[in-house]
Design an enzyme around this catalytic site. Structure first.
Site, PDB file in Angstrom:
ATOM      1  N   HIS A  53       0.843  -1.192   0.000  1.00 27.65           N
ATOM      2  CA  HIS A  53       0.000   0.000   0.000  1.00 27.65           C
ATOM      3  C   HIS A  53       0.880   1.244   0.000  1.00 27.65           C
ATOM      4  O   HIS A  53       2.115   1.138   0.160  1.00 27.65           O
ATOM      5  CB  HIS A  53      -0.938   0.009   1.217  1.00 27.65           C
ATOM      6  CG  HIS A  53      -0.226  -0.072   2.531  1.00 27.65           C
ATOM      7  ND1 HIS A  53       0.477   0.962   3.069  1.00 27.65           N
ATOM      8  CD2 HIS A  53      -0.083  -1.096   3.406  1.00 27.65           C
ATOM      9  CE1 HIS A  53       0.992   0.607   4.214  1.00 27.65           C
ATOM     10  NE2 HIS A  53       0.683  -0.653   4.443  1.00 27.65           N
TER      11      HIS A  53
HETATM   12  P1  TYD Z   1      -1.476  -2.660   7.612  1.00 29.46           P
HETATM   13  O1  TYD Z   1      -0.963  -1.263   7.740  1.00 29.46           O
HETATM   14  O2  TYD Z   1      -2.219  -3.013   6.357  1.00 29.46           O
HETATM   15  O3  TYD Z   1      -0.282  -3.703   7.793  1.00 29.46           O
HETATM   16  P2  TYD Z   1       1.062  -3.923   6.942  1.00 29.46           P
HETATM   17  O4  TYD Z   1       1.294  -2.712   6.099  1.00 29.46           O
HETATM   18  O5  TYD Z   1       2.101  -4.128   7.971  1.00 29.46           O
HETATM   19  O6  TYD Z   1       0.906  -5.161   6.138  1.00 29.46           O
HETATM   20  O7  TYD Z   1      -2.365  -2.980   8.884  1.00 29.46           O
HETATM   21  C1  TYD Z   1      -2.819  -4.284   9.169  1.00 29.46           C
HETATM   22  C2  TYD Z   1      -4.052  -4.160  10.030  1.00 29.46           C
HETATM   23  O8  TYD Z   1      -3.742  -3.540  11.286  1.00 29.46           O
HETATM   24  C3  TYD Z   1      -5.167  -3.325   9.393  1.00 29.46           C
HETATM   25  O9  TYD Z   1      -6.409  -3.948   9.715  1.00 29.46           O
HETATM   26  C4  TYD Z   1      -5.070  -2.009  10.118  1.00 29.46           C
HETATM   27  C5  TYD Z   1      -4.532  -2.370  11.480  1.00 29.46           C
HETATM   28  N1  TYD Z   1      -3.665  -1.309  12.064  1.00 29.46           N
HETATM   29  C6  TYD Z   1      -4.095  -0.613  13.157  1.00 29.46           C
HETATM   30  O10 TYD Z   1      -5.214  -0.818  13.682  1.00 29.46           O
HETATM   31  N2  TYD Z   1      -3.281   0.343  13.709  1.00 29.46           N
HETATM   32  C7  TYD Z   1      -2.064   0.621  13.175  1.00 29.46           C
HETATM   33  O11 TYD Z   1      -1.331   1.500  13.691  1.00 29.46           O
HETATM   34  C8  TYD Z   1      -1.632  -0.101  11.999  1.00 29.46           C
HETATM   35  C9  TYD Z   1      -0.303   0.172  11.364  1.00 29.46           C
HETATM   36  C10 TYD Z   1      -2.464  -1.057  11.478  1.00 29.46           C
END
Ligand code: TYD
Length: 137
Positions: A53
């Site tokens: 993303h």
């Molecule tokens: P995401 O940012 O998509 O993870 P990555 O980039 O590491 O693969 O986040 C994964 C899940 O966690 C998504 O449902 C959002 C949640 N999340 C939070 O609730 N708080 C946060 O600070 C972060 C970074 C993610």
């Protein structure tokens, strides 16, 4: 426009002692933003990819607090791969950079210092949408 060439690996301060090392990070000093949040990724199964993303506004510093991983960076035009494997190096990423984190070593921990609190509306999770916005189309 953000560029992968503005994603830079910076050496962080190290306070070394025979009993172990310590790295302090200050907002607006080691990173060019106020630190609003930290989070960390851990227990990542072998072969998994994280990220996938971009962020409209968020800036980050990413650190391999333990182990190693690769960060694939994409600004919509250019791509770059950064290997992180030391807790005293941080990868600075401005906003509007598509990133994927791959090749986590066993026990790898990805520490993230972020300029904003969590806000799902700041995410761009569709690559084509990101690419169009990044290219100003
Ligand atoms: P995401 O940012 O998509 O993870 P990555 O980039 O590491 O693969 O986040 C994964 C899940 O966690 C998504 O449902 C959002 C949640 N999340 C939070 O609730 N708080 C946060 O600070 C972060 C970074 C993610």
């Amino acid at each position: 426009m953000s560029s992968v060439f503005n994603c830079s690996v910076m050496e962080l301060p190290r306070i070394q002692s025979p009993s172990g090392n310590l790295t302090p990070v200050y907002g607006n000093t080691q990173v060019p933003f106020d630190i609003a949040r930290i989070y960390y990724l851990y227990d990542i199964p072998g072969g998994e990819t994280r990220g996938g993303h971009a962020h409209r506004n968020l800036q980050q510093l990413i650190v391999a607090a333990s182990g190693s991983f690769d960060v694939l960076l994409d600004d919509g035009v250019n791509r770059k791969v950064v290997h992180l494997n030391r807790p005293y190096f941080g990868l600075y990423m401005p906003n509007m950079i598509w990133r994927e984190l791959i090749n986590f070593s066993s026990g790898g921990i990805c520490l993230v210092l972020a300029s904003e609190v969590y806000d799902e509306s700041d995410y761009l999770r569709e690559y084509q949408e990101f690419k169009q916005l990044a290219r100003g189309i």
